[in-house]
Scaffold this motif. Sequence first.
Motif, PDB file in Angstrom:
ATOM      1  N   LEU A   1       0.729  -1.830  -0.286  1.00  0.00           N
ATOM      2  CA  LEU A   1       0.598   0.308  -0.145  1.00  0.00           C
ATOM      3  C   LEU A   1       0.751   1.128   0.281  1.00  0.00           C
ATOM      4  CD1 LEU A   1      -2.589  -1.968   2.934  1.00  0.00           C
ATOM      5  CD2 LEU A   1      -2.498  -1.417   0.328  1.00  0.00           C
ATOM      6  N   ILE A   2       0.384   1.909  -1.280  1.00  0.00           N
ATOM      7  CA  ILE A   2       1.144   3.140  -1.057  1.00  0.00           C
ATOM      8  C   ILE A   2       0.484   4.534  -1.077  1.00  0.00           C
ATOM      9  CG2 ILE A   2       2.717   4.801  -2.475  1.00  0.00           C
ATOM     10  CD1 ILE A   2       3.414   2.406  -4.206  1.00  0.00           C
ATOM     11  N   THR A   3       1.202   5.745   0.673  1.00  0.00           N
ATOM     12  CA  THR A   3      -0.122   6.580   0.498  1.00  0.00           C
ATOM     13  C   THR A   3       0.272   7.460   0.183  1.00  0.00           C
ATOM     14  OG1 THR A   3       1.995   6.992   2.374  1.00  0.00           O
ATOM     15  CG2 THR A   3       0.169   6.028   2.647  1.00  0.00           C
ATOM     16  N   HIS A   4       1.713   7.864  -0.511  1.00  0.00           N
ATOM     17  CA  HIS A   4       1.985   9.119  -1.722  1.00  0.00           C
ATOM     18  C   HIS A   4       3.230   9.076  -2.201  1.00  0.00           C
ATOM     19  CE1 HIS A   4       3.744  10.062   2.647  1.00  0.00           C
ATOM     20  NE2 HIS A   4       4.616  11.012   1.770  1.00  0.00           N
ATOM     21  N   HIS A   5       3.695   9.844  -2.987  1.00  0.00           N
ATOM     22  CA  HIS A   5       4.533   9.547  -3.893  1.00  0.00           C
ATOM     23  C   HIS A   5       5.657  10.198  -3.593  1.00  0.00           C
ATOM     24  CE1 HIS A   5       3.990  13.954  -4.152  1.00  0.00           C
ATOM     25  NE2 HIS A   5       4.908  13.675  -5.003  1.00  0.00           N
TER      26      HIS A   5
END
Length: 257
Positions: A51-55
Amino acid sequence: MTIFPLPAFQDNYIWIIQDKDSSTIWAVDPGDADVVLNYCHEYNQTLAGILITHHHKDHTGGVSKLKQHFACHVYGPNHLTDLVTTPVFNGDQVSVFDNAFQVIATPGHTLDHLCYFCSQGPNVLFSGDTLFKGGCGRIMEGTPKQMLAAMTRIMSLPDDTLIYGTHEYTLANYRFALSLEPNNKALLHANRANQAKRANNQPTLPTKLSLEKKTNPFLRTHIKALKRKAAQQLNENPSDNSVVAFSQVRRAKDSFC
């Protein structure tokens, strides 16, 4: 579902989601691939998903290597086309083992920021760099209006929600919070308790939303005395406008020594 941190860099946490009946794990914001690979090698685990929240690179830097090694699913903001296998948007759901995580868009720190909320079993929020224990992320791409909206959205979650931010910023956040509310008994108690944790090299996270409502200045920008203190630190007049008041608290934190 078990959740625990793998420390990375100076103060990051890569959150690992594990199921007791599975030999696979999920990772949240793996900025360093080797930290996850070493764990998988030591405990004979396979990475099933990310899971990625932001870049930002301290949250995504290890994704490519992990994806190549495990061919795992990667969920995150849609513009990360080289990393994400399944882009997700506000209101979408991601299945992690038998748990459904709702995607909540929280632009502010970055424009692409996502949080992941699960209400099965204990309520859990992976908040990335939107909300920390005692603080919130810097407004780097978004606006104070967006960040306040993100705080408001998180505050609408159940009070028993466990919040897993991705940085060990708690003591620094509490120093600022105490400059605004030096007599806040809940904050004073939490500061002492978390100083003891850090003295023993223990993580201060997760935190509980009910505690954040009592101690986190960015969830308390409606309180007149707190707003007044923040404005004083900026040599400005306190504002009755909610967005301006939030901006003053955030800017006071940005310049706090």
